[in-house]
Design a protein around this motif. Sequence first.
Motif, PDB file in Angstrom:
ATOM      1  N   ASP A  16      -0.178  -4.322  -3.687  1.00 49.84           N
ATOM      2  CA  ASP A  16      -0.303  -3.398  -2.556  1.00 49.84           C
ATOM      3  C   ASP A  16       1.051  -3.188  -1.881  1.00 49.84           C
ATOM      4  O   ASP A  16       1.371  -2.069  -1.438  1.00 49.84           O
ATOM      5  N   ALA A  17       1.846  -4.248  -1.811  1.00 51.63           N
ATOM      6  CA  ALA A  17       3.193  -4.128  -1.238  1.00 51.63           C
ATOM      7  C   ALA A  17       4.053  -3.209  -2.098  1.00 51.63           C
ATOM      8  O   ALA A  17       4.790  -2.354  -1.586  1.00 51.63           O
ATOM      9  N   ASP A  19       2.974  -0.825  -3.999  1.00 53.38           N
ATOM     10  CA  ASP A  19       2.439   0.515  -3.747  1.00 53.38           C
ATOM     11  C   ASP A  19       3.138   1.161  -2.552  1.00 53.38           C
ATOM     12  O   ASP A  19       3.623   2.291  -2.627  1.00 53.38           O
ATOM     13  N   ARG A  20       3.173   0.439  -1.448  1.00 53.47           N
ATOM     14  CA  ARG A  20       3.748   0.983  -0.217  1.00 53.47           C
ATOM     15  C   ARG A  20       5.236   1.269  -0.386  1.00 53.47           C
ATOM     16  O   ARG A  20       5.739   2.318   0.047  1.00 53.47           O
ATOM     17  N   LEU A  21       5.941   0.361  -1.008  1.00 55.54           N
ATOM     18  CA  LEU A  21       7.384   0.551  -1.204  1.00 55.54           C
ATOM     19  C   LEU A  21       7.664   1.743  -2.106  1.00 55.54           C
ATOM     20  O   LEU A  21       8.595   2.520  -1.862  1.00 55.54           O
ATOM     21  N   LEU A  23       5.772   4.381  -2.574  1.00 53.24           N
ATOM     22  CA  LEU A  23       5.468   5.615  -1.855  1.00 53.24           C
ATOM     23  C   LEU A  23       6.543   5.946  -0.821  1.00 53.24           C
ATOM     24  O   LEU A  23       6.908   7.104  -0.632  1.00 53.24           O
ATOM     25  N   GLN A  24       7.064   4.926  -0.174  1.00 49.70           N
ATOM     26  CA  GLN A  24       8.028   5.153   0.902  1.00 49.70           C
ATOM     27  C   GLN A  24       9.448   5.415   0.394  1.00 49.70           C
ATOM     28  O   GLN A  24      10.157   6.269   0.923  1.00 49.70           O
ATOM     29  N   GLU A  38       7.654  -7.391   1.910  1.00 50.73           N
ATOM     30  CA  GLU A  38       6.617  -6.446   2.324  1.00 50.73           C
ATOM     31  C   GLU A  38       5.230  -7.091   2.278  1.00 50.73           C
ATOM     32  O   GLU A  38       4.371  -6.805   3.118  1.00 50.73           O
ATOM     33  N   SER A  98      -0.691  10.380  -4.552  1.00 45.99           N
ATOM     34  CA  SER A  98      -0.709   8.928  -4.468  1.00 45.99           C
ATOM     35  C   SER A  98       0.557   8.375  -5.097  1.00 45.99           C
ATOM     36  O   SER A  98       1.602   9.004  -5.118  1.00 45.99           O
ATOM     37  N   VAL A  99       0.448   7.201  -5.676  1.00 48.53           N
ATOM     38  CA  VAL A  99       1.617   6.517  -6.219  1.00 48.53           C
ATOM     39  C   VAL A  99       1.967   6.995  -7.630  1.00 48.53           C
ATOM     40  O   VAL A  99       2.950   6.568  -8.204  1.00 48.53           O
TER      41      VAL A  99
END
Length: 204
Positions: A16-17, A19-21, A23-24, A38, A98-99
Amino acid sequence: MPTGVPMGDARQRLFDAADRLLLQGGPSALTSRAVTDEAGTAKGVLHRHFADFDDFLAEFVLDRAHRMDERAAALRESAGGGTVVDNLTETLSALFGSVAVGIVALVTFRDGLRSRLRETWPAGVPVLTDAVEMIADYLAAERELGRLAPDAVPEGLAPMLVGTAHLLFADRTGAPPTREALRNAVASVVGGAMAERPQASGNS
């Protein structure tokens, strides 16, 4: 386990971390230090569960690819409802919003990751190959229902749709395409494959 975090929970937190990285910040944002920071885990947690960082990334990519099963089921169930163009537009928007785009770039630019993936994924890019199969299956269902022409070729249309959507979403520095732009692109790909509406009896 020394961390006190069950293996499955630790893996999910790390994925999940990532994923966020992704995307950002895109693929360049993914480092082992960034992922553990993260995720809020100790730096050694990642290396307790994975042989190295490329091993972690390979498992992350495959995990996200396997999540396509639920999306595929939802799209398949939409066959016969709404419109073909709208169903495809919503699916492609959700997928590439999404990713997915980040994963394609990640796989493209990390040689070590591609090498690891080839051990279990012999061809294509995970997520994209799943998307092609998912859309081809949906289009085949619509053809069976008579909403696509009998000579429509789902196996040819699906990669065209995925490739077109990927091009529209690929520029991470700009705004994503509008729904109208994506819908127009989808319509241009499948328009010729739609079943013709029967003419009214008085027009002959």
